[in-house]
Enzyme design. Structure first.
Site, short mmCIF file in Angstrom:
data_model
loop_
_atom_site.label_atom_id
_atom_site.label_comp_id
_atom_site.label_asym_id
_atom_site.label_seq_id
_atom_site.Cartn_x
_atom_site.Cartn_y
_atom_site.Cartn_z
N GLU A 179 35.70 28.79 68.10
CA GLU A 179 36.62 29.82 67.62
C GLU A 179 38.02 29.28 67.34
OE1 GLU A 179 36.13 33.72 69.10
OE2 GLU A 179 33.99 33.54 68.71
N HIS A 207 40.01 34.83 74.40
CA HIS A 207 40.44 33.51 73.94
C HIS A 207 41.50 32.97 74.89
CE1 HIS A 207 39.28 34.86 69.63
NE2 HIS A 207 38.36 34.06 70.08
N CYS A 267 47.73 35.30 67.61
CA CYS A 267 46.45 35.42 66.91
C CYS A 267 46.63 35.36 65.40
CB CYS A 267 45.77 36.74 67.26
SG CYS A 267 45.07 36.82 68.92
#
Length: 423
Positions: free
Chosen positions: A169, A237, A354
């Site tokens: 990711e 995350h 993000c």
């Protein structure tokens, strides 16, 4: 001259609250709400303007085409674009919502980036993330790679396709520390171990494969396990509980499974490293995840010193706000706070960090169409104001009118930015 450039995702016209991301508490809690794509994109652009106002170099990604009809065809829905979408919306509304996802706006998941000083061939390497753990993001890689190869087509860069397997990711699970952005650094890959209530998004094998591809020195590369407690609390995350910039790590004390081991390894490789570990008694994991304190951009200011670009939610949480006041007053490396309003992104589970991918490079080697200035920001805002949907309700996702609206809005943006080749 190499600088850190932040590339933010322009929030796409299909921005909606379908709650597709298991383990993302903000996304889940806003399931079924009415989204505001126009406001979302304008908030993202205002954040980019705030970064430029600090003297930082700013770039952007354009949103990919939605609905993702090619992916739906691979899943067995035949016909024209509208026929594919209509069939998918009838047969499997969840899959169709995945095809409408605007989650590519969170470009921290676009790729992992290793700057030239760290790599064996002296080029900046980018590996496209496969995002294999989440169906709604797994179809992003092809469009992301196409855009990244255009942005970074100069010989100073090496772009790698997504890994064929293992969950990866991207930069959301990667940190880099160095005395300065253009100095050799220590690269830290953070992975999760399966077994908790939510999926571990980043595989250690994927991290090791990216490090090999990028030609990193094994002696200056760390693989660090994310704390199972952090994942269980909603830190899907690593960048929800830790952020690094140059020689500073700003992290929650429960970010890693072995924080003492991480600190020992990092300071052995980079003695000048400063680790700011926020104790749980000051800011709980729940407060950190609710406020996205660590999903902030930690940046070096041109005049020296560091600043945190934080979501407004961090100021609204009294315990987080009290900690931040004390942090800035402590005369440490973080000297300034810049709060930004990105509420539409936050409600879907993505804060300031993000929304950006960090690339250390000479701006002259980047396709200039992807670098932002005030005039280009004005142009983007005009397109968004005129063409992005004002609201999207859950029932709207199955409407052909919305599909056409999203395609046409994106086409207008590509024309305005001279990027029609991405159509």
């Amino acid at each position: 001259m190499s600088l850190e450039i932040n590339f933010d995702g322009i929030i796409g016209p299909s921005h909606n609250y379908a709650a597709l991301s298991l383990g993302n508490l903000a996304s889940a809690s806003n399931a079924g709400s009415v989204s505001r794509p126009r406001d979302a994109a304008l908030q993202g652009l205002a954040k980019m303007r705030a970064a430029m106002g600090l003297g930082l170099v700013q770039g952007f990604f354009v949103p990919p085409d939605r609905p993702t009809t090619g992916w739906l065809r691979q899943l067995g829905f035949p016909g024209s674009d509208d026929e594919v979408c209509a069939a998918a919306a009838r047969a499997d509304p969840v899959v169709f919502a995945q095809a409408m996802s605007a989650s590519s706006m969170w470009t921290a998941n676009a790729a992992t980036v290793s700057p030239a000083p760290d790599t064996s061939d002296g080029r900046c390497h980018l590996s496209i993330a496969n995002l294999a753990r989440m169906p709604h993001r797994s179809h992003e890689a092809t469009a992301t790679e196409r855009q990244v190869r255009l942005m970074f087509g100069h010989p100073a860069f090496a772009v790698h396709p997504a890994l064929p397997t293992f969950g990866d990711e991207g930069a959301a699970n990667h940190m880099r520390l160095a005395a300065s952005h253009d100095a050799p650094g220590v690269e830290v890959f953070v992975y999760g171990v399966e077994g908790g209530p939510f999926p571990a998004r980043q595989s250690r094998r994927a991290s090791e494969a990216v490090a090999r591809r990028h030609g990193l020195d094994p002696a200056r590369t760390l693989f660090v396990e994310q704390s199972p407690a952090a994942i269980a609390a909603g830190a899907f995350h690593n960048d929800v509980v830790a952020v690094a910039n140059e020689a500073v790590v700003f992290m929650h004390e429960l970010a890693f499974a072995d924080p003492a081991g991480f600190a020992a390894d990092l300071t052995r490789l980079l003695p000048e490293a400063t680790i700011i570990a926020v104790p749980a008694v000051a800011v709980s994991l729940a407060d950190a995840i609710e406020s996205y304190l660590f999903n902030s951009q930690l940046v070096t200011l041109p005049a020296g010193g560091m600043a945190l670009i934080l979501p407004a939610e961090a100021r609204a949480n009294p315990r987080v706000a009290a900690y931040l006041d004390a942090l800035v007053a402590s005369n440490g490396p973080i000297r300034a706070l810049q709060f930004v309003e990105v509420r539409e992104s936050m409600r879907n589970g993505g804060g300031p960090a993000c929304l950006r991918l960090r690339v250390v490079a000479d701006p002259a080697t980047v396709d200039p169409r992807f670098l932002l200035d005030a005039a280009k920001a004005d142009r983007i805002e005009r397109v968004v104001g005129e063409h992005w949907p004002e609201v999207i309700a859950p029932a709207d996702l199955a409407s052909p009118g919305l599909w056409h609206h999203c395609r046409q809005a994106r086409a207008k943006l590509l024309v305005a930015l001279d990027l029609s080749e991405l159509g």
